[in-house]
Design a protein around this motif. Sequence first.
Motif, mmCIF file in Angstrom:
data_model
loop_
_atom_site.group_PDB
_atom_site.id
_atom_site.type_symbol
_atom_site.label_atom_id
_atom_site.label_comp_id
_atom_site.label_asym_id
_atom_site.label_seq_id
_atom_site.Cartn_x
_atom_site.Cartn_y
_atom_site.Cartn_z
ATOM 1 N N ILE A 23 0.846 -1.187 0.000
ATOM 2 C CA ILE A 23 0.000 0.000 0.000
ATOM 3 C C ILE A 23 0.886 1.243 0.000
ATOM 4 C CG2 ILE A 23 -1.832 -1.195 1.252
ATOM 5 C CD1 ILE A 23 -1.089 0.558 3.714
ATOM 6 N N ARG A 24 0.322 2.355 -0.471
ATOM 7 C CA ARG A 24 0.978 3.666 -0.392
ATOM 8 C C ARG A 24 0.043 4.639 0.305
ATOM 9 N NH1 ARG A 24 4.976 4.005 -4.486
ATOM 10 N NH2 ARG A 24 5.889 1.915 -4.573
ATOM 11 N N TYR A 25 0.645 5.586 1.019
ATOM 12 C CA TYR A 25 -0.158 6.488 1.834
ATOM 13 C C TYR A 25 0.624 7.765 2.119
ATOM 14 C CZ TYR A 25 2.957 4.627 5.392
ATOM 15 O OH TYR A 25 4.086 4.251 6.086
ATOM 16 N N LEU A 26 -0.082 8.783 2.563
ATOM 17 C CA LEU A 26 0.533 9.985 3.113
ATOM 18 C C LEU A 26 0.490 9.883 4.633
ATOM 19 C CD1 LEU A 26 -0.989 12.888 0.964
ATOM 20 C CD2 LEU A 26 1.272 11.843 0.739
ATOM 21 N N GLY A 27 1.602 10.221 5.276
ATOM 22 C CA GLY A 27 1.645 10.293 6.728
ATOM 23 C C GLY A 27 1.717 11.746 7.167
ATOM 24 N N LEU A 81 -3.717 5.777 -0.137
ATOM 25 C CA LEU A 81 -3.837 6.221 -1.533
ATOM 26 C C LEU A 81 -4.135 5.071 -2.487
ATOM 27 C CD1 LEU A 81 -0.842 8.729 -1.607
ATOM 28 C CD2 LEU A 81 -3.276 9.282 -1.437
ATOM 29 N N TRP A 82 -3.283 4.030 -2.497
ATOM 30 C CA TRP A 82 -3.515 2.951 -3.448
ATOM 31 C C TRP A 82 -2.901 1.650 -2.978
ATOM 32 C CZ3 TRP A 82 0.968 0.931 -5.575
ATOM 33 C CH2 TRP A 82 2.082 1.784 -5.661
ATOM 34 N N GLN A 83 -3.381 0.576 -3.598
ATOM 35 C CA GLN A 83 -2.930 -0.788 -3.335
ATOM 36 C C GLN A 83 -2.376 -1.349 -4.635
ATOM 37 O OE1 GLN A 83 -6.071 -3.270 -1.881
ATOM 38 N NE2 GLN A 83 -5.076 -5.205 -2.419
ATOM 39 N N GLY A 84 -1.203 -1.984 -4.582
ATOM 40 C CA GLY A 84 -0.531 -2.390 -5.808
ATOM 41 C C GLY A 84 -0.451 -3.884 -6.032
ATOM 42 N N LYS A 85 -0.244 -4.236 -7.306
ATOM 43 C CA LYS A 85 0.079 -5.601 -7.687
ATOM 44 C C LYS A 85 1.602 -5.734 -7.737
ATOM 45 C CE LYS A 85 -4.054 -5.742 -10.643
ATOM 46 N NZ LYS A 85 -4.527 -5.830 -12.039
ATOM 47 N N GLN A 86 2.072 -6.951 -7.946
ATOM 48 C CA GLN A 86 3.502 -7.214 -8.035
ATOM 49 C C GLN A 86 3.833 -7.808 -9.397
ATOM 50 O OE1 GLN A 86 5.108 -8.470 -3.780
ATOM 51 N NE2 GLN A 86 3.694 -9.981 -4.548
ATOM 52 N N TYR A 87 5.022 -7.474 -9.879
ATOM 53 C CA TYR A 87 5.463 -7.999 -11.172
ATOM 54 C C TYR A 87 6.927 -8.403 -11.095
ATOM 55 C CZ TYR A 87 1.183 -5.927 -12.993
ATOM 56 O OH TYR A 87 -0.135 -5.614 -13.213
ATOM 57 N N VAL A 88 7.222 -9.478 -11.785
ATOM 58 C CA VAL A 88 8.594 -9.942 -11.947
ATOM 59 C C VAL A 88 8.809 -10.251 -13.417
ATOM 60 C CG1 VAL A 88 10.241 -11.779 -11.427
ATOM 61 C CG2 VAL A 88 8.780 -10.889 -9.614
ATOM 62 N N ALA A 89 9.932 -9.816 -13.967
ATOM 63 C CA ALA A 89 10.293 -10.148 -15.352
ATOM 64 C C ALA A 89 11.553 -10.993 -15.332
ATOM 65 C CB ALA A 89 10.503 -8.884 -16.167
ATOM 66 N N SER A 90 11.620 -11.973 -16.237
ATOM 67 C CA SER A 90 12.773 -12.867 -16.221
ATOM 68 C C SER A 90 13.092 -13.361 -17.627
ATOM 69 C CB SER A 90 12.496 -14.077 -15.318
ATOM 70 O OG SER A 90 11.506 -14.915 -15.902
#
Length: 535
Positions: free
Chosen positions: A289-293, A498-507
């Motif tokens: 997650i991302r946020y303002l403190g 603010l928002w919730q993210g997905k995760q990505y990996v490239a290989s």
Amino acid sequence: MNRKTLVLPAVIGLLAPVLVACGGSDSGGDGGDAIVVGTTDRFIASGKVPAPFDPAYAYDAGSWNVLRQTVQTLMAMPRSGSGEPVPEAAESCIFSDSGSERYACTLRKDLKFADGRAITAADVKYSIDRVLKIKSDSASYGLLSSIDTIETQGDREVIFHLKSPDATFPYKLATPTAGIVNPDDYAKHSLRNGFEVNGSGPYTMKSEVENNAVVKTVFTKNPNYQGQLKPKNDKVELRSFADADAMGKALEKGDIDMMTRTMSPEQIEKYSTNPPKNVNLVEMPGMEIRYLGFNTTAPSVKSKAVRQAMAQIVDRGEIAASVYGATAEPLFSLVPAGITGHQNSFFNKYGDPDKTAAAATLNRANITTPVKLTLHYTTDHYGPATKKEFEVLRKQLNASGLFDVAIKGDAWDTYRDAQLKGKYDVYGLGWFPDFPDADNFLAPFLDKDNFLNAPYANSTIRGQLLPAERREADRLTASKSLQQIQNIVADDVPVLPLWQGKQYVASRDDITGVEWALSSSSILQLWELGRGVSG
């Protein structure tokens, strides 16, 4: 954007590989060249960050992911990153009372550090007592603050007596903060400065350092390791890059085999629609997650009305869509969707962005507008899109006519130290969970000795609601208290999600196990990687 109905998939424990190039099917195996993994995490030792890899200090996702390869914990999260912890250095652990206040663990037989020295219950006690005695300014010790005393019985029995019931305690023992260290290498009352790590995990490690910064770290399979993991390689190299573009170029050239955090939204779009030859992209559920403190004692944001007005103006949908695209979803609580106990408290209170309502909030509190603020962000810790995100925030707030906002970015080693010392009135941070439970998205921000070193203190949250939810082993039953906490946060706004993210990996397509390289809890599982056959 109308967000009255938020429907997200139940992400916990699910993996969604998106293979955009022909991948290898071999299961991999031991031997061969080191698998090289790229990251934009930067590990710098300085007076402000003296001990990046000491379990008593480390408290960010990058440093924890180094420690998880090398320092063993009594418990560990399952491969998926969700569900209940499983024994790791322990043979078994159990609450031995009915009130979740006494937790007993038995160590595996013949457990050893990588150098061959036997591990005893006394070493476990030493390691965790050390964290609580040092009380580093990273505030990581707060994870273990529910411990009253630690008792040992013989060489293999460790018993934790807790100050109060804590059903989440097994999860806390699965974090690197509870890592088992060798007393010969780690002083009782002081941090181990620099980048050396000695433990009993699946790998040993050696870092290459230039100008007090780690350039690369080589993990070599630990022949003395005993635990529930089964490493599928002999050696992995973790190589740090200045930015996502440099990391991506190295992957496309074949200089590295995989890249993990943090890829840019542009790279994810490119690899999804027009992937380079022999490159795969894997999408995974995430709980970032991302946020303002807020420094709630600072004159500019001391009034709750100012923080509430910001909550009424910020358009999370625009931030997610214009900056992060399909990789992020608007977030209306500190607890992300998919976690038991989540509810959209901020949307329930403020609805869609509303400048008129924000103006009324400020007017009732006799706040003179425009309110002058500086929003601070880190330039090098969460990826290249952070600056753009704060530019969008500045535009939204200034466009209301109620705020006069400037933004300022600093490097992480400066940024985190300044934030902890209260030098920023408003600041942006991300949170990768210590463990996948709603408590861990609330207590680290709201309890005593919190991660933010924040002055905000709510007696109902600390004195009643957090203790109440921790008494409940059934987390559905805990939801009532958890949701009350989220409602108080939405009203007081000590933080603004603010928002919730997905995760990505490239290989590269000859690397196997990539779909397990990051768990849903953002644990980097290098032991899952192997080298197979290129498509």
